[in-house]
Scaffold this motif. Structure first.
Motif, PDB file in Angstrom:
ATOM      1  N   GLY A  47       3.023-129.171  -6.363  1.00 55.88           N
ATOM      2  CA  GLY A  47       2.679-129.006  -4.608  1.00 55.88           C
ATOM      3  C   GLY A  47       3.606-128.696  -3.832  1.00 55.88           C
ATOM      4  O   GLY A  47       3.355-128.778  -2.594  1.00 55.88           O
ATOM      5  N   ARG A  48       4.634-127.899  -4.263  1.00 58.53           N
ATOM      6  CA  ARG A  48       5.942-127.370  -3.403  1.00 58.53           C
ATOM      7  C   ARG A  48       5.252-126.142  -2.815  1.00 58.53           C
ATOM      8  O   ARG A  48       4.616-125.429  -3.452  1.00 58.53           O
ATOM      9  CB  ARG A  48       7.031-126.992  -4.116  1.00 58.53           C
ATOM     10  N   THR A  49       5.585-125.674  -1.566  1.00 60.02           N
ATOM     11  CA  THR A  49       5.176-124.500  -1.083  1.00 60.02           C
ATOM     12  C   THR A  49       6.049-123.419  -1.055  1.00 60.02           C
ATOM     13  O   THR A  49       7.222-123.643  -1.516  1.00 60.02           O
ATOM     14  CB  THR A  49       5.480-124.874   0.865  1.00 60.02           C
ATOM     15  N   CYS A  50       5.503-122.468  -1.574  1.00 63.45           N
ATOM     16  CA  CYS A  50       6.072-121.234  -1.575  1.00 63.45           C
ATOM     17  C   CYS A  50       7.095-120.582  -0.655  1.00 63.45           C
ATOM     18  O   CYS A  50       6.540-120.588   0.464  1.00 63.45           O
ATOM     19  CB  CYS A  50       5.360-120.124  -2.441  1.00 63.45           C
ATOM     20  N   GLN A  51       8.277-119.915  -0.924  1.00 64.32           N
ATOM     21  CA  GLN A  51       9.008-119.430  -0.203  1.00 64.32           C
ATOM     22  C   GLN A  51       8.457-118.023   0.207  1.00 64.32           C
ATOM     23  O   GLN A  51       8.063-117.223  -0.791  1.00 64.32           O
ATOM     24  CB  GLN A  51      10.631-118.994  -0.864  1.00 64.32           C
ATOM     25  N   GLN A  52       8.637-117.510   1.232  1.00 67.16           N
ATOM     26  CA  GLN A  52       8.246-116.212   1.489  1.00 67.16           C
ATOM     27  C   GLN A  52       8.990-115.016   0.626  1.00 67.16           C
ATOM     28  O   GLN A  52      10.296-115.164   0.685  1.00 67.16           O
ATOM     29  CB  GLN A  52       8.586-115.855   3.186  1.00 67.16           C
ATOM     30  N   TRP A  53       8.264-114.026  -0.060  1.00 66.08           N
ATOM     31  CA  TRP A  53       8.983-113.115  -0.672  1.00 66.08           C
ATOM     32  C   TRP A  53       9.931-112.437  -0.005  1.00 66.08           C
ATOM     33  O   TRP A  53      10.814-111.689  -0.347  1.00 66.08           O
ATOM     34  CB  TRP A  53       8.014-112.227  -1.355  1.00 66.08           C
ATOM     35  N   SER A  54       9.741-112.047   1.456  1.00 64.54           N
ATOM     36  CA  SER A  54      10.528-111.188   1.980  1.00 64.54           C
ATOM     37  C   SER A  54      11.791-111.893   2.571  1.00 64.54           C
ATOM     38  O   SER A  54      12.643-111.386   3.087  1.00 64.54           O
ATOM     39  CB  SER A  54       9.854-110.987   3.454  1.00 64.54           C
ATOM     40  N   GLU A  55      11.843-113.300   2.278  1.00 66.80           N
ATOM     41  CA  GLU A  55      13.028-113.930   2.882  1.00 66.80           C
ATOM     42  C   GLU A  55      14.021-114.401   1.492  1.00 66.80           C
ATOM     43  O   GLU A  55      13.626-114.317   0.489  1.00 66.80           O
ATOM     44  CB  GLU A  55      12.616-115.266   3.062  1.00 66.80           C
ATOM     45  N   THR A  56      15.115-114.607   1.789  1.00 68.47           N
ATOM     46  CA  THR A  56      16.263-114.994   0.543  1.00 68.47           C
ATOM     47  C   THR A  56      16.876-116.571   0.715  1.00 68.47           C
ATOM     48  O   THR A  56      17.743-116.719   0.450  1.00 68.47           O
ATOM     49  CB  THR A  56      17.242-114.229   0.793  1.00 68.47           C
ATOM     50  N   TYR A  57      15.912-117.120   1.802  1.00 78.54           N
ATOM     51  CA  TYR A  57      16.524-118.608   1.831  1.00 78.54           C
ATOM     52  C   TYR A  57      15.183-119.369   1.642  1.00 78.54           C
ATOM     53  O   TYR A  57      14.283-119.259   2.134  1.00 78.54           O
ATOM     54  CB  TYR A  57      17.254-118.667   3.329  1.00 78.54           C
ATOM     55  N   PRO A  58      15.417-120.597   1.064  1.00 74.60           N
ATOM     56  CA  PRO A  58      16.816-121.117   0.592  1.00 74.60           C
ATOM     57  C   PRO A  58      17.195-120.510  -0.938  1.00 74.60           C
ATOM     58  O   PRO A  58      18.174-120.768  -1.372  1.00 74.60           O
ATOM     59  CB  PRO A  58      16.236-122.779   0.212  1.00 74.60           C
ATOM     60  N   HIS A  59      16.321-119.824  -1.303  1.00 74.51           N
ATOM     61  CA  HIS A  59      16.680-118.932  -2.725  1.00 74.51           C
ATOM     62  C   HIS A  59      16.958-117.626  -2.472  1.00 74.51           C
ATOM     63  O   HIS A  59      15.897-116.886  -2.211  1.00 74.51           O
ATOM     64  CB  HIS A  59      15.864-119.436  -3.747  1.00 74.51           C
ATOM     65  N   SER A  60      17.993-117.005  -3.027  1.00 73.57           N
ATOM     66  CA  SER A  60      18.355-115.535  -2.831  1.00 73.57           C
ATOM     67  C   SER A  60      17.536-115.012  -4.200  1.00 73.57           C
ATOM     68  O   SER A  60      17.624-115.587  -5.231  1.00 73.57           O
ATOM     69  CB  SER A  60      19.625-115.140  -2.884  1.00 73.57           C
ATOM     70  N   HIS A  61      17.141-113.770  -4.275  1.00 73.19           N
ATOM     71  CA  HIS A  61      16.546-112.959  -5.164  1.00 73.19           C
ATOM     72  C   HIS A  61      16.415-111.591  -4.991  1.00 73.19           C
ATOM     73  O   HIS A  61      16.638-111.131  -3.917  1.00 73.19           O
ATOM     74  CB  HIS A  61      15.175-113.819  -5.478  1.00 73.19           C
ATOM     75  N   GLN A  62      15.942-111.031  -5.944  1.00 69.62           N
ATOM     76  CA  GLN A  62      15.922-109.605  -5.947  1.00 69.62           C
ATOM     77  C   GLN A  62      14.480-108.796  -5.858  1.00 69.62           C
ATOM     78  O   GLN A  62      14.317-107.743  -5.981  1.00 69.62           O
ATOM     79  CB  GLN A  62      16.633-108.858  -7.233  1.00 69.62           C
ATOM     80  N   LEU A  63      13.622-109.493  -5.348  1.00 69.82           N
ATOM     81  CA  LEU A  63      12.148-109.287  -5.130  1.00 69.82           C
ATOM     82  C   LEU A  63      11.785-109.008  -3.770  1.00 69.82           C
ATOM     83  O   LEU A  63      10.525-108.681  -3.541  1.00 69.82           O
ATOM     84  CB  LEU A  63      11.416-110.289  -5.952  1.00 69.82           C
ATOM     85  N   THR A  64      12.610-108.952  -2.848  1.00 66.89           N
ATOM     86  CA  THR A  64      12.315-108.785  -1.318  1.00 66.89           C
ATOM     87  C   THR A  64      11.630-107.371  -1.153  1.00 66.89           C
ATOM     88  O   THR A  64      10.631-107.280  -0.417  1.00 66.89           O
ATOM     89  CB  THR A  64      13.427-108.967  -0.646  1.00 66.89           C
ATOM     90  N   GLU A  65      11.986-106.377  -1.930  1.00 68.56           N
ATOM     91  CA  GLU A  65      11.418-104.878  -1.604  1.00 68.56           C
ATOM     92  C   GLU A  65      10.222-104.815  -2.511  1.00 68.56           C
ATOM     93  O   GLU A  65       9.176-104.422  -1.839  1.00 68.56           O
ATOM     94  CB  GLU A  65      12.631-103.729  -2.121  1.00 68.56           C
ATOM     95  N   LYS A  66      10.134-105.416  -3.500  1.00 64.71           N
ATOM     96  CA  LYS A  66       8.888-105.229  -4.516  1.00 64.71           C
ATOM     97  C   LYS A  66       7.724-106.016  -3.874  1.00 64.71           C
ATOM     98  O   LYS A  66       6.463-105.619  -4.086  1.00 64.71           O
ATOM     99  CB  LYS A  66       9.558-105.458  -5.703  1.00 64.71           C
TER     100      LYS A  66
END
Length: 227
Positions: A47-66
Motif C-alpha cells: 500500500g505504499r505510494t510509488c516515488q516518481q521515476w523522474s525524482e531521486t528523493y527519498p531514494h536515489s537511483h539510476q533510472l531517471t533517464e530511462k
C-alpha cells in the motif's frame, strides 16, 4: 466527407486520409515478469505510494533517464523476477513489488512440485525443505517477524520453504527464525543430470556473531590436505 484508408479521387483532386490510432495502456500482465506492462498502478503490495521515476528523493537511483516519463507507475525495467515494482515515498522502504492484475491469458495453473534443483541457482525448486544448511528454521515468507522483507505478499503461499525469489547465485535460501541470523542458504539436492558446479565456491550468506560479520567458504579437500 467520409475517409477510408485508401486514396479517394474527387473533382480531380487526390485526397489523402490520415488514420489516427489510439494506443491504450496495458493494464494487466501476461506473465510473472510483466516486462511490457505500461499501466497505471502506482502503489506497492503493502500500500505504499510509488516515488516518481523522474525524482531521486527519498531514494536515489539510476533510472531517471530511462523511466523519467513514466510518472510513478509500477514498471519492471530491470527484469525483477516477481514483476513490476517501484521505489517508494517511504524513506524507510527503498522499493517494493506491486500487485498488478493478471490478463485473461495469464497461466495460473499450479506447477508440479520439484524436489531438487536443475542448476546452482535452483529457481525451479518448489520442494518443502524449511531449514538452512546450518540447521536454522526458516521464517514463513508471509511473516515479518523477526525480519522484515519485501517478499511477504509475492511469497505468502510458499509457507517457510527454501526458495530463490531474487536470483541469488548460490541457490535457494530463506530468512531464519534465529534473531542473530537474518538469512542463510539451504542445502537443496541436485536433480539427476543437473548442472552441478561443485562446492568450490563462496556461499555468500553473511552471518552475524556479536559485533562481527563473517561468510563461510566451502572447498572440497581430502582429509590429509584439510588437516
Amino acid at each position: 466527407m467520409a475517409c477510408s484508408t485508401s486514396y479517394i479521387l474527387l473533382c480531380g483532386i487526390w485526397c489523402i486520409c490520415v488514420l489516427a490510432l489510439h494506443v491504450t495502456a496495458k493494464e494487466c500482465i501476461d506473465n510473472q515478469l510483466g516486462l511490457d506492462y505500461d499501466g497505471t498502478v502506482s502503489t506497492t503490495d503493502t500500500g505504499r505510494t510509488c516515488q516518481q521515476w523522474s525524482e531521486t528523493y527519498p531514494h536515489s537511483h539510476q533510472l531517471t533517464e530511462k523511466l523519467g516519463d513514466q510518472q510513478n507507475y509500477c514498471r519492471n525495467a530491470d527484469n525483477e523476477p516477481f514483476g513490476p515494482w517501484c521505489y517508494t515515498t517511504d524513506a524507510a522502504t527503498r522499493w517494493e513489488y506491486c500487485t498488478v492484475p493478471h490478463c485473461d491469458s495469464y497461466d495460473n495453473s499450479p506447477k508440479p512440485e520439484q524436489n531438487c534443483r536443475m542448476d546452482q541457482q535452483g529457481k525451479n525448486y518448489t520442494g518443502t525443505i524449511s531449514k538452512t544448511r546450518f540447521g536454522n528454521t526458516c521464517q514463513p515468507w508471509s511473516s515479518l517477524t523477526p525480519y522484515t522483507h519485501r517478499f511477504s505478499v509475492k511469497m505468502e503461499d510458499h509457507e517457510n520453504y527454501c526458495r530463490n525469489p531474487d536470483n541469488e547465485e548460490y541457490g535457494p535460501w530463506c530468512y531464519t527464525t534465529n534473531p542473530d541470523v537474518r538469512w542463510e542458504f539451504c542445502d537443496i539436492p541436485y536433480c539427476e543430470g543437473a548442472d552441478n558446479p561443485g562446492k568450490a565456491h563462496w556461499k555468500r550468506g553473511w552471518q552475524r556473531y556479536e559485533n562481527s560479520c563473517y561468510s563461510i567458504q566451502y572447498i572440497e579437500r581430502n582429509w590429509d590436505d584439510a588437516q
